[in-house]
Structure formats: C-alpha cells, structure tokens
Motif scaffolding. Sequence first.
Motif, PDB file in Angstrom:
ATOM      1  N   VAL A  73       0.849  -1.188   0.000  1.00 57.63           N
ATOM      2  CA  VAL A  73       0.000   0.000   0.000  1.00 57.63           C
ATOM      3  C   VAL A  73       0.888   1.243   0.000  1.00 57.63           C
ATOM      4  CG1 VAL A  73      -1.962  -1.069   1.196  1.00 57.63           C
ATOM      5  CG2 VAL A  73      -0.085  -0.116   2.531  1.00 57.63           C
ATOM      6  N   GLU A  74       0.276   2.403  -0.232  1.00 58.60           N
ATOM      7  CA  GLU A  74       1.002   3.663  -0.194  1.00 58.60           C
ATOM      8  C   GLU A  74       0.840   4.308   1.188  1.00 58.60           C
ATOM      9  OE1 GLU A  74       3.037   5.148  -2.264  1.00 58.60           O
ATOM     10  OE2 GLU A  74       2.900   3.506  -3.722  1.00 58.60           O
ATOM     11  N   PRO A  75       1.908   4.455   1.955  1.00 59.07           N
ATOM     12  CA  PRO A  75       1.806   4.985   3.328  1.00 59.07           C
ATOM     13  C   PRO A  75       1.089   6.328   3.424  1.00 59.07           C
ATOM     14  CG  PRO A  75       3.973   4.040   2.978  1.00 59.07           C
ATOM     15  CD  PRO A  75       3.294   4.035   1.645  1.00 59.07           C
ATOM     16  N   GLU A  76       1.379   7.254   2.535  1.00 55.14           N
ATOM     17  CA  GLU A  76       0.742   8.562   2.609  1.00 55.14           C
ATOM     18  C   GLU A  76      -0.759   8.460   2.393  1.00 55.14           C
ATOM     19  OE1 GLU A  76       1.900  11.430   3.640  1.00 55.14           O
ATOM     20  OE2 GLU A  76       3.769  10.375   4.072  1.00 55.14           O
ATOM     21  N   GLN A  77      -1.165   7.618   1.467  1.00 56.47           N
ATOM     22  CA  GLN A  77      -2.587   7.427   1.232  1.00 56.47           C
ATOM     23  C   GLN A  77      -3.240   6.708   2.412  1.00 56.47           C
ATOM     24  OE1 GLN A  77      -2.061   5.539  -2.655  1.00 56.47           O
ATOM     25  NE2 GLN A  77      -3.142   7.273  -3.582  1.00 56.47           N
ATOM     26  N   CYS A  78      -2.482   5.843   3.067  1.00 61.03           N
ATOM     27  CA  CYS A  78      -2.999   5.174   4.264  1.00 61.03           C
ATOM     28  C   CYS A  78      -3.298   6.196   5.356  1.00 61.03           C
ATOM     29  CB  CYS A  78      -2.001   4.149   4.780  1.00 61.03           C
ATOM     30  SG  CYS A  78      -1.939   2.615   3.822  1.00 61.03           S
ATOM     31  N   ARG A  79      -2.405   7.136   5.538  1.00 66.30           N
ATOM     32  CA  ARG A  79      -2.617   8.156   6.569  1.00 66.30           C
ATOM     33  C   ARG A  79      -3.882   8.964   6.286  1.00 66.30           C
ATOM     34  NH1 ARG A  79       3.029   8.307   5.765  1.00 66.30           N
ATOM     35  NH2 ARG A  79       4.172   7.533   7.602  1.00 66.30           N
ATOM     36  N   GLU A  80      -4.139   9.202   5.019  1.00 65.50           N
ATOM     37  CA  GLU A  80      -5.295  10.018   4.645  1.00 65.50           C
ATOM     38  C   GLU A  80      -6.602   9.229   4.682  1.00 65.50           C
ATOM     39  OE1 GLU A  80      -6.867  12.736   0.866  1.00 65.50           O
ATOM     40  OE2 GLU A  80      -4.864  11.842   0.841  1.00 65.50           O
ATOM     41  N   HIS A  81      -6.532   7.951   4.338  1.00 64.45           N
ATOM     42  CA  HIS A  81      -7.766   7.186   4.150  1.00 64.45           C
ATOM     43  C   HIS A  81      -7.904   5.998   5.098  1.00 64.45           C
ATOM     44  CE1 HIS A  81      -8.614   9.479   0.540  1.00 64.45           C
ATOM     45  NE2 HIS A  81      -7.409   9.191   0.066  1.00 64.45           N
ATOM     46  N   LEU A  82      -7.122   5.941   6.157  1.00 64.13           N
ATOM     47  CA  LEU A  82      -7.146   4.784   7.044  1.00 64.13           C
ATOM     48  C   LEU A  82      -8.527   4.569   7.651  1.00 64.13           C
ATOM     49  CD1 LEU A  82      -5.587   2.482   8.329  1.00 64.13           C
ATOM     50  CD2 LEU A  82      -4.893   4.035  10.161  1.00 64.13           C
ATOM     51  N   ALA A  83      -9.188   5.634   8.066  1.00 59.80           N
ATOM     52  CA  ALA A  83     -10.517   5.501   8.681  1.00 59.80           C
ATOM     53  C   ALA A  83     -11.516   4.913   7.695  1.00 59.80           C
ATOM     54  CB  ALA A  83     -11.000   6.855   9.185  1.00 59.80           C
ATOM     55  N   ALA A  84     -11.462   5.364   6.443  1.00 65.25           N
ATOM     56  CA  ALA A  84     -12.372   4.852   5.423  1.00 65.25           C
ATOM     57  C   ALA A  84     -12.100   3.374   5.147  1.00 65.25           C
ATOM     58  CB  ALA A  84     -12.238   5.661   4.137  1.00 65.25           C
ATOM     59  N   LEU A  85     -10.826   2.997   5.124  1.00 65.46           N
ATOM     60  CA  LEU A  85     -10.471   1.603   4.879  1.00 65.46           C
ATOM     61  C   LEU A  85     -10.947   0.714   6.018  1.00 65.46           C
ATOM     62  CD1 LEU A  85      -9.001  -0.593   3.256  1.00 65.46           C
ATOM     63  CD2 LEU A  85      -6.893   0.052   4.447  1.00 65.46           C
ATOM     64  N   ARG A  86     -10.785   1.168   7.247  1.00 61.74           N
ATOM     65  CA  ARG A  86     -11.238   0.377   8.397  1.00 61.74           C
ATOM     66  C   ARG A  86     -12.745   0.209   8.394  1.00 61.74           C
ATOM     67  NH1 ARG A  86      -7.191   2.892  13.090  1.00 61.74           N
ATOM     68  NH2 ARG A  86      -5.393   1.536  12.581  1.00 61.74           N
ATOM     69  N   GLU A  87     -13.477   1.259   8.031  1.00 65.67           N
ATOM     70  CA  GLU A  87     -14.934   1.163   7.959  1.00 65.67           C
ATOM     71  C   GLU A  87     -15.344   0.186   6.863  1.00 65.67           C
ATOM     72  OE1 GLU A  87     -19.126   2.151   8.444  1.00 65.67           O
ATOM     73  OE2 GLU A  87     -17.334   1.916   9.688  1.00 65.67           O
ATOM     74  N   ALA A  88     -14.680   0.256   5.722  1.00 70.82           N
ATOM     75  CA  ALA A  88     -14.988  -0.650   4.625  1.00 70.82           C
ATOM     76  C   ALA A  88     -14.714  -2.101   5.019  1.00 70.82           C
ATOM     77  CB  ALA A  88     -14.175  -0.276   3.392  1.00 70.82           C
ATOM     78  N   THR A  89     -13.627  -2.328   5.727  1.00 73.53           N
ATOM     79  CA  THR A  89     -13.268  -3.679   6.158  1.00 73.53           C
ATOM     80  C   THR A  89     -14.279  -4.209   7.163  1.00 73.53           C
ATOM     81  OG1 THR A  89     -10.936  -3.134   5.806  1.00 73.53           O
ATOM     82  CG2 THR A  89     -11.410  -5.104   7.086  1.00 73.53           C
ATOM     83  N   ALA A  90     -14.790  -3.348   8.026  1.00 66.55           N
ATOM     84  CA  ALA A  90     -15.806  -3.760   8.994  1.00 66.55           C
ATOM     85  C   ALA A  90     -17.101  -4.166   8.305  1.00 66.55           C
ATOM     86  CB  ALA A  90     -16.072  -2.634   9.988  1.00 66.55           C
ATOM     87  N   LEU A  91     -17.417  -3.510   7.178  1.00 67.39           N
ATOM     88  CA  LEU A  91     -18.658  -3.789   6.455  1.00 67.39           C
ATOM     89  C   LEU A  91     -18.546  -5.006   5.541  1.00 67.39           C
ATOM     90  CD1 LEU A  91     -19.682  -0.121   5.586  1.00 67.39           C
ATOM     91  CD2 LEU A  91     -20.987  -1.707   7.025  1.00 67.39           C
ATOM     92  N   ALA A  92     -17.329  -5.375   5.172  1.00 66.19           N
ATOM     93  CA  ALA A  92     -17.079  -6.588   4.382  1.00 66.19           C
ATOM     94  C   ALA A  92     -16.022  -7.401   5.127  1.00 66.19           C
ATOM     95  CB  ALA A  92     -16.626  -6.238   2.973  1.00 66.19           C
ATOM     96  N   PRO A  93     -16.368  -7.906   6.298  1.00 67.32           N
ATOM     97  CA  PRO A  93     -15.360  -8.420   7.235  1.00 67.32           C
ATOM     98  C   PRO A  93     -14.653  -9.698   6.811  1.00 67.32           C
ATOM     99  CG  PRO A  93     -17.567  -8.886   8.049  1.00 67.32           C
ATOM    100  CD  PRO A  93     -17.732  -8.001   6.852  1.00 67.32           C
ATOM    101  N   VAL A  94     -15.176 -10.404   5.800  1.00 68.32           N
ATOM    102  CA  VAL A  94     -14.507 -11.641   5.381  1.00 68.32           C
ATOM    103  C   VAL A  94     -13.641 -11.443   4.142  1.00 68.32           C
ATOM    104  CG1 VAL A  94     -16.252 -13.138   6.406  1.00 68.32           C
ATOM    105  CG2 VAL A  94     -16.515 -12.374   4.032  1.00 68.32           C
ATOM    106  N   SER A  95     -13.479 -10.197   3.724  1.00 72.17           N
ATOM    107  CA  SER A  95     -12.621  -9.907   2.576  1.00 72.17           C
ATOM    108  C   SER A  95     -11.157 -10.014   2.979  1.00 72.17           C
ATOM    109  CB  SER A  95     -12.904  -8.509   2.027  1.00 72.17           C
ATOM    110  OG  SER A  95     -11.896  -8.131   1.100  1.00 72.17           O
ATOM    111  N   ILE A  96     -10.468 -10.986   2.430  1.00 71.14           N
ATOM    112  CA  ILE A  96      -9.050 -11.171   2.742  1.00 71.14           C
ATOM    113  C   ILE A  96      -8.230 -10.001   2.223  1.00 71.14           C
ATOM    114  CG2 ILE A  96      -7.032 -12.572   2.119  1.00 71.14           C
ATOM    115  CD1 ILE A  96      -8.749 -15.041   2.555  1.00 71.14           C
ATOM    116  N   ALA A  97      -8.589  -9.484   1.040  1.00 73.52           N
ATOM    117  CA  ALA A  97      -7.837  -8.357   0.479  1.00 73.52           C
ATOM    118  C   ALA A  97      -7.945  -7.135   1.387  1.00 73.52           C
ATOM    119  CB  ALA A  97      -8.345  -8.027  -0.913  1.00 73.52           C
ATOM    120  N   MET A  98      -9.142  -6.841   1.885  1.00 73.47           N
ATOM    121  CA  MET A  98      -9.297  -5.665   2.729  1.00 73.47           C
ATOM    122  C   MET A  98      -8.668  -5.864   4.102  1.00 73.47           C
ATOM    123  SD  MET A  98     -12.773  -3.646   1.765  1.00 73.47           S
ATOM    124  CE  MET A  98     -13.887  -5.008   1.508  1.00 73.47           C
ATOM    125  N   ARG A  99      -8.735  -7.066   4.626  1.00 74.81           N
ATOM    126  CA  ARG A  99      -8.039  -7.361   5.887  1.00 74.81           C
ATOM    127  C   ARG A  99      -6.541  -7.158   5.708  1.00 74.81           C
ATOM    128  NH1 ARG A  99     -10.843  -6.713  10.151  1.00 74.81           N
ATOM    129  NH2 ARG A  99     -12.933  -7.526   9.855  1.00 74.81           N
TER     130      ARG A  99
END
Length: 219
Positions: A73-99
Amino acid sequence: MRALSMGRVAAMVLACAATGPAWAQATPWRATPEQVAADPAAVWAKVLATGELEVMYKQYDALDLVSYSRDGVEPEQCREHLAALREATALAPVSIAMRRASMLCAEAVGDSAAADREMAALGALVRHVMKDAGEGMWAKPIRSLGLVDVYGLMAVLGYDFRYEYYAQLEPDGTMPMWVAAWDPEGKVERHLSFDVVEALASITGEPRFRQWPSLRHEV
C-alpha cells in the motif's frame, strides 16, 4: 421456473440501492477484527445470511484509496484514508484483500496494536477458508467473497500467481475457478480451486430468492 438473468439482478440491485429495498438492514452489520479472529466461521455465516451486495461490493473501492496491490500500500494514502479503509473492512469483514490492506496500512502508519489485531483476523480467515482445501479435481473449493480476495490469499500464502482457468464447461451448482500458483518454498506449482458463486448468490437480491438454483446458475 424462469431463470433470473444477471441483468435483471443488477437492475434490481441498483434500484434497491437508490430506493432502499424492503429487506435491507437499517444499519448494515459490521464485524470487528476481534470478532473475526475469535470465530471466522460465525462471521462468514452472518455475511452469507444477511450480507447485501450493494453494501459489500462497494467497500472494495477503499482498496483504490490506498493503492493496494500484491506489493503493498502507499503509506501517505494510508494516513489520509485509514478511517475509510477500516470502515470498509468492517462492512465486508470476510474480505481477505481488505483485511490485508488494513493490516499493511496500520503497519505503514505505525499503529502496531491495530496491525496486530488485523493480523490475527487475517490469519483466522485464511486458516478457516483453507482448512478443507486441497489439490486435485475433487478438492473442496476455497470460499471467497470476491476475485480480489483470491489474489489476496495468494499474496498471504506467499505464492506467485501464474494463471487461472475453469475445469467445467457448464455450472453444476457452482463454478469453481482454478488458480495455478508457484509455491517458492515447496518448489512446486499448486492448483487451488475457489468458489465465489456461493457468496455472490447469497448476498444478491431479496433473501427469499437467494437459494434459487436459477440464481446460482446465472451467477
């Protein structure tokens, strides 16, 4: 019984996304990394029973926000979008790619506690889907929420993707996709089958129609 075409299913899904289907949950179900790590089978069962296509599949867009790939992943983009990624992972919790993306982003931003939680959840998911997996034509397919998760699993296992194919010309309840991948540790090419039909048919459309053979055939 008339077969449901995917065009009709897609039209129904899009209409429901706009108007709010009667069967949709007012608040989509979420799962924490701790819940996934503790009982991945129960989380998968919940997803198959109550998951909604229009909710779960749009969560994959979060992977683009952090430029997720097999390489990371891109660290700078992670800093900006980490909250969105965590919310997405919670909503699709069995996605290995998102985990995997959530774990890599947590590592990238220096949140070791979150990285450990995601690693535990990812490990539990991988062990769960791989527990009955094998090789050969009679092997049980590995359950997957989406194709991106197939490639995510290859990355977690450390296999180098080579090619994919179908061994069937017609669906028969399911339509497994086979992946040929190089196992650098075992020095052998492995052939693993994956099933996305079960998950797609289970989260598509109105619950009372989800187990129709015609829907599975079309998926």
